[in-house]
Scaffold this active site. Structure first.
Site, mmCIF file in Angstrom:
data_model
loop_
_atom_site.group_PDB
_atom_site.id
_atom_site.type_symbol
_atom_site.label_atom_id
_atom_site.label_comp_id
_atom_site.label_asym_id
_atom_site.label_seq_id
_atom_site.Cartn_x
_atom_site.Cartn_y
_atom_site.Cartn_z
ATOM 1 N N TYR A 1 0.826 -1.218 0.000
ATOM 2 C CA TYR A 1 0.000 0.000 0.000
ATOM 3 C C TYR A 1 0.857 1.264 0.000
ATOM 4 O O TYR A 1 0.673 2.155 0.836
ATOM 5 C CB TYR A 1 -0.922 0.013 1.240
ATOM 6 C CG TYR A 1 -1.572 -1.306 1.522
ATOM 7 C CD1 TYR A 1 -2.623 -1.766 0.726
ATOM 8 C CD2 TYR A 1 -1.134 -2.126 2.557
ATOM 9 C CE1 TYR A 1 -3.218 -2.993 0.957
ATOM 10 C CE2 TYR A 1 -1.718 -3.358 2.794
ATOM 11 C CZ TYR A 1 -2.755 -3.785 2.005
ATOM 12 O OH TYR A 1 -3.332 -4.999 2.230
ATOM 13 N N TYR B 1 -11.902 -7.613 7.183
ATOM 14 C CA TYR B 1 -10.777 -7.696 6.246
ATOM 15 C C TYR B 1 -10.561 -9.160 5.885
ATOM 16 O O TYR B 1 -10.454 -10.015 6.763
ATOM 17 C CB TYR B 1 -9.489 -7.117 6.851
ATOM 18 C CG TYR B 1 -8.319 -7.279 5.893
ATOM 19 C CD1 TYR B 1 -8.203 -6.445 4.778
ATOM 20 C CD2 TYR B 1 -7.395 -8.306 6.049
ATOM 21 C CE1 TYR B 1 -7.184 -6.622 3.862
ATOM 22 C CE2 TYR B 1 -6.363 -8.487 5.134
ATOM 23 C CZ TYR B 1 -6.264 -7.638 4.047
ATOM 24 O OH TYR B 1 -5.250 -7.831 3.125
ATOM 25 N N ASP C 1 -13.295 -16.650 8.815
ATOM 26 C CA ASP C 1 -11.932 -16.329 8.422
ATOM 27 C C ASP C 1 -11.103 -16.175 9.698
ATOM 28 O O ASP C 1 -11.174 -15.153 10.374
ATOM 29 C CB ASP C 1 -11.944 -15.031 7.596
ATOM 30 C CG ASP C 1 -10.549 -14.567 7.209
ATOM 31 O OD1 ASP C 1 -9.556 -15.120 7.732
ATOM 32 O OD2 ASP C 1 -10.447 -13.637 6.377
ATOM 33 N N LYS D 1 -1.542 -17.342 8.059
ATOM 34 C CA LYS D 1 -0.607 -16.549 8.865
ATOM 35 C C LYS D 1 0.250 -17.363 9.854
ATOM 36 O O LYS D 1 1.329 -17.798 9.487
ATOM 37 C CB LYS D 1 -1.362 -15.426 9.559
ATOM 38 C CG LYS D 1 -1.757 -14.361 8.537
ATOM 39 C CD LYS D 1 -2.115 -13.022 9.144
ATOM 40 C CE LYS D 1 -2.119 -11.937 8.093
ATOM 41 N NZ LYS D 1 -3.414 -11.352 7.831
HETATM 42 C C1 PLP Z 1 -4.035 -11.348 6.472
HETATM 43 C C2 PLP Z 1 -5.440 -11.757 6.347
HETATM 44 C C3 PLP Z 1 -5.940 -12.264 5.134
HETATM 45 C C4 PLP Z 1 -5.102 -12.351 3.885
HETATM 46 O O1 PLP Z 1 -4.026 -13.223 4.024
HETATM 47 P P1 PLP Z 1 -2.744 -13.076 3.036
HETATM 48 O O2 PLP Z 1 -1.869 -14.215 3.429
HETATM 49 O O3 PLP Z 1 -2.150 -11.730 3.315
HETATM 50 O O4 PLP Z 1 -3.253 -13.188 1.649
HETATM 51 C C5 PLP Z 1 -7.264 -12.651 5.098
HETATM 52 N N1 PLP Z 1 -8.052 -12.570 6.187
HETATM 53 C C6 PLP Z 1 -7.616 -12.102 7.379
HETATM 54 C C7 PLP Z 1 -8.531 -12.054 8.544
HETATM 55 C C8 PLP Z 1 -6.302 -11.660 7.489
HETATM 56 O O5 PLP Z 1 -5.863 -11.160 8.651
#
Ligand code: PLP
Length: 430
Positions: free
Chosen positions: A19, A147, A248, A277
């Site tokens: 960004y 997000y 997520d 992550k």
């Molecule tokens: C970081 C994140 C993503 C995206 O993951 P990337 O490995 O950066 O593509 C999706 N959802 C959540 C909640 C995140 O924190």
């Protein structure tokens, strides 16, 4: 020094960072190594990492067990395609993920990043309905301040304001958004907290393929922490209107909130679960999408199969280091550590509340958030934190930390003191 300058100059001229502007690049820190909770800079300074490299390095850096695992695997096989071929690192990892999560989750799809695991989750939900002949169900119901990643599908379910809808509005799939949950983690439940979400479901359920959200903690879209009861209400509505539920947990998974997975705070199990992550302890990019038998059966109705297959699917190096990371996690007193961090954060960040510029302080697990009344000056604040010997990268009006679980009380105190000091200075120069 000459070397450093030329490296940073080259970086400034030619390399994109997240960004950021290529024409007006911001200053970079040149990190030469990392160990434990410390990032070492080119000039020898050491910074305590308050970000866990965006939620991922839960065991810290340069971890002997993870180094060993990846080195060992490297000598065996660093990569092989996953079409028609399988391998032990992937099988072991799938077993672990299924053991760690709810019994109803029985199937694992390996992805190369979190955003891709969200794309896969969305495709599962869309194909689930499509395969069974329901062509109406093409929308997702998501939350404001959510997000879910930066790829096109994931962007379409990110917060419409802080996300990138403004730029890509005409090309993004039109989805539905409920207000971000306002009921705090411990707040007494009131039915009004779910009413807007409920109305959206009641009015649109025929078009909704799935609900997608980050359980308990909304991360990069607003660092919002909310009540487990909200999830129970969402689940109730999903059952009632036969909607698939996607969680997520790419940021919240693997202990960050004080539970192995944030859904455990509410005992609500999704149909589809995205993890990423921290899965590899921050060593490599890897993610996974887990699902249940209902979704698999639905997707595969009428001879269909899930249409996805990344080149680096289930990369053996990544799977292997993930296995070592999850072993390290489950054999460590991780919950005690995280709850201990939670206590310290609650105690030490609370004094920020007294500052006029501070709107709210909130803590859950190893996540501490100080919300300001105004947006931060990122360049000024990043530099101020580096001067305090810590690595903290705020966004919008949010100064937040989520340190590695292995951080000591003294190191954590340095972090929280830096948060207070830098916010105080920021207040003074306004
Ligand atoms: C970081 C994140 C993503 C995206 O993951 P990337 O490995 O950066 O593509 C999706 N959802 C959540 C909640 C995140 O924190």
């Amino acid at each position: 020094m000459i070397k450093k300058t030329t490296m940073l100059e080259f970086d400034k001229k030619h390399i994109w960072h997240p960004y950021s502007s290529m024409q007006e690049p911001s200053d970079m820190q040149l990190v030469t190594s990392a160990s434990g909770v410390y990032l070492e800079l080119e000039n020898g300074d050491k910074l305590i990492d308050g970000m866990s490299s965006w939620w991922s390095t839960i065991h810290g850096y340069n971890v002997p067990q993870l180094n060993h695992a990846i080195t060992h695997q490297l000598q065996n096989m660093s990569h092989v395609m996953f079409g028609g071929i399988t391998h032990k690192p992937a099988i072991d990892l799938a077993k672990k993920l299924l053991e760690m999560t709810d019994d109803s989750l029985d199937y694992v799809f390996f992805c190369d990043s979190g955003s891709v695991s969200v794309e896969v989750a969305m495709k599962m939900a869309l194909q689930f309905h499509q395969s069974q002949g329901d062509t109406q169900k093409t929308k997702f119901l998501a939350l404001e301040k959510g997000y879910h990643g930066d790829t096109m599908g994931a962007m379409s379910v990110c917060d419409p304001v802080t996300g990138m809808h403004g730029i890509f509005n005409d090309v993004l799939h039109k989805n539905l958004f409920a207000p971000s949950p306002t009921c705090q983690y411990d707040a007494k439940w009131d039915d009004s907290y779910i009413s807007a979400f409920r109305e959206l479901v009641e009015e649109n359920h025929k078009q909704i393929a799935a609900v997608i959200l980050e359980p308990i903690v909304q991360g990069a879209g607003g660092m919002n922490i909310y009540s487990p009861e909200y999830l129970k209400q969402v689940k109730h509505l999903c059952d009632r209107y036969d909607l698939l539920l996607i969680f997520d947990e790419i940021a919240t998974g693997f202990g960050r909130t004080g539970k192995l997975f944030a859904y455990e705070h509410a005992n609500v199990i999704p149909d589809i679960l995205c993890v990423g992550k921290a899965i590899t302890g921050g060593y490599m990019s890897l993610a996974a999408t887990l699902t249940n038998q209902k979704v698999v059966k639905g997707v595969e109705s009428n001879g269909n199969v899930l249409m996805h297959g990344p080149t680096f699917m289930a990369n053996p190096l990544a799977c292997c280091v993930a296995n070592a990371s999850l072993e390290l996690l489950t054999s460590s007193p991780w919950q005690e550590r995280v709850l201990n961090i939670q206590d310290i954060l609650k105690e030490q960040l609370s004094k920020c509340q007294a500052l006029a510029i501070v709107k709210d302080v909130r803590v859950l697990g190893a996540i501490g958030v100080v919300e300001l009344n105004q947006h931060v000056d990122l360049a000024w604040m990043s530099k101020a934190f580096v001067n305090e010997g810590v690595w903290i990268r705020p966004f919008l009006n949010l100064v937040y930390i989520m340190p590695p679980f292995i951080i000591t009380k003294a190191e954590l105190t340095t972090l929280t003191l830096a948060v207070y000091t830098v916010i105080l200075k920021f207040e003074e120069i306004q």
